[in-house]
Design an enzyme around this catalytic site. Sequence first.
Site, mmCIF file in Angstrom:
data_model
loop_
_atom_site.group_PDB
_atom_site.id
_atom_site.type_symbol
_atom_site.label_atom_id
_atom_site.label_comp_id
_atom_site.label_asym_id
_atom_site.label_seq_id
_atom_site.Cartn_x
_atom_site.Cartn_y
_atom_site.Cartn_z
ATOM 1 N N LYS A 148 8.796 -6.023 -2.783
ATOM 2 C CA LYS A 148 8.536 -4.946 -1.834
ATOM 3 C C LYS A 148 9.562 -5.023 -0.703
ATOM 4 C CE LYS A 148 5.627 -6.034 2.016
ATOM 5 N NZ LYS A 148 4.361 -6.036 2.688
ATOM 6 N N HIS A 240 -0.433 -2.663 -0.465
ATOM 7 C CA HIS A 240 -1.518 -3.632 -0.711
ATOM 8 C C HIS A 240 -2.910 -2.999 -0.599
ATOM 9 C CE1 HIS A 240 1.735 -6.378 -0.381
ATOM 10 N NE2 HIS A 240 1.799 -6.381 0.928
#
Length: 484
Positions: A148, A240
């Site tokens: 990420k 997330h």
Amino acid sequence: MVSRVIPVDPFDLVIFGATGDLARRKILPGLYRRDLAGQLPDEARILGAARSELSDGAWRNEIRAAIEEHVPADRQDGAALDRFLARLGYLQVDATGEAGWQALADRVRPDVVQAYYFSVGPSLFGALAERLHRHGMNREDCRIVVEKPFGHDLASAKALNATLAAHFEEHQIYRIDHYLGKETVQNLMAVRFGNMLFEPLWNAQYVDHIQITVAETVGVAGRGGYYDRSGAMRDMVQNHMMQLLCLIAMEPPYAFEPDAVRDEKLKVIRALDPVAPGDIVRGQYAAGNGQASYLDDAENPDSRTESYVALKAHVSSWRWKGTPFYLRTGKRLRARTSEIAITFKDPPHSIFGEQEGQKSNALVIRLQPNEGIKLKVTIKEPGPGGMRLIEVPLDMSFAEALGPEAADIPDAYERLVMDVIRGNQTLFMRGDEVEAAWAWTDPIVAAWEAKGDRPQPYDPGSSGPEDALMLMHRDGRRWREVRP
Ligand code: NAP
């Protein structure tokens, strides 16, 4: 209970960014632990790559120090560490230049699983993919692991997906979200779909609301430049928290298989309503307790980036219509904790009258610290004195339920890297999921940027800004306490 460890196939894992923080703190200590557990076959090899000029021996020494620092003392084993380090080799490779690529292509063995971990800044992902292709390393069955952030908005995520797709098939691309590698997150699926108990109640008729909290105590000092261009919405919610929401809200997949699970998650993201402006609160930590404010840490004294966000989301589906999902995440909060709490509705009628001890049932899934699952139920307070009710937790803390072996839960990175070697994409995000999540996030961020107002300040060590409390109070609900 002794956990079963099934060795993976022989592999060559190339870690680009081998001298960086993530490689030293997570990836290599994780691989060492898997080796210690007996999961790496003799033929497994790990090649580090970065621009720094290092010999094999110098890199091994760096990694020895990193493992001694980041692996707990009871998992340190001199002989095992020597064996692990012997698997390591280093190559000087420039992602944006030509140096080192041919040497790398010559070192990677064609007859073992090949995985390339992009543990470098996102601006280099495209260059790495292109050079792997150009130097003949994108063999049909090889894998790339992408860290990420996966894009900054929908347009950049689409561009990145297109760049990777030019050189690799979707089944070769592993987009990491380390939250999905957590033991409890997978246990959430086991609890939901491996029992008859919960699934009949898992809907708007019986669930009052869901809270997802990811609270951190740290600020952004040291990475203020990066964070200031990102903010809590992009850094935590889009990836997330969205993934956690999906696992709670999704329909049962037809099998625990990568595309079956990811198809169901995608449907959830697409069913998310746009968030109304009144249903979202942004905050920025102020100075206090001798600690700097966000504005000091971020370097830009006029930054409007949020270090905290709380919002109410709705999933427009038959299952969830009318059940709010409250999400909050922030830095410099009272405690470091991540949890999901599913609060069930009250019984339609209490035969016990008004009783303080009678609370709504809640299933609390704790991701960190102390991974575990708790079900809060109402029982009679033991002893004489009439029918007084109390709330007790049925606690499925792994250490107690499964013995000390189970308390040594693999770190998320350990598990995910082994999944890459095994070729199992279930716990990795697919390109269309990432794009759908950005499509939901973009209008929220765009509205803030257009308005240009300041996030609400909050005290360090608190549970966030006042308006975030009101977000739930006005619905007659309360956030759970942020506690360690
Ligand atoms: P970092 O500490 O800055 O390390 C970057 C690595 O990339 C270094 O090994 C650097 O080594 C190498 N590198 C830079 N330019 C290069 C080039 N042109 N060619 C080849 N190698 C190059 O970064 P990090 O914290 O490890 O993060 C790596 C990635 O993981 C980022 O995408 C980050 O967003 C993501 N991530 C990190 C964390 C974390 O906890 N650190 C958590 C989640 C995600 P040389 O300078 O020697 O080339």
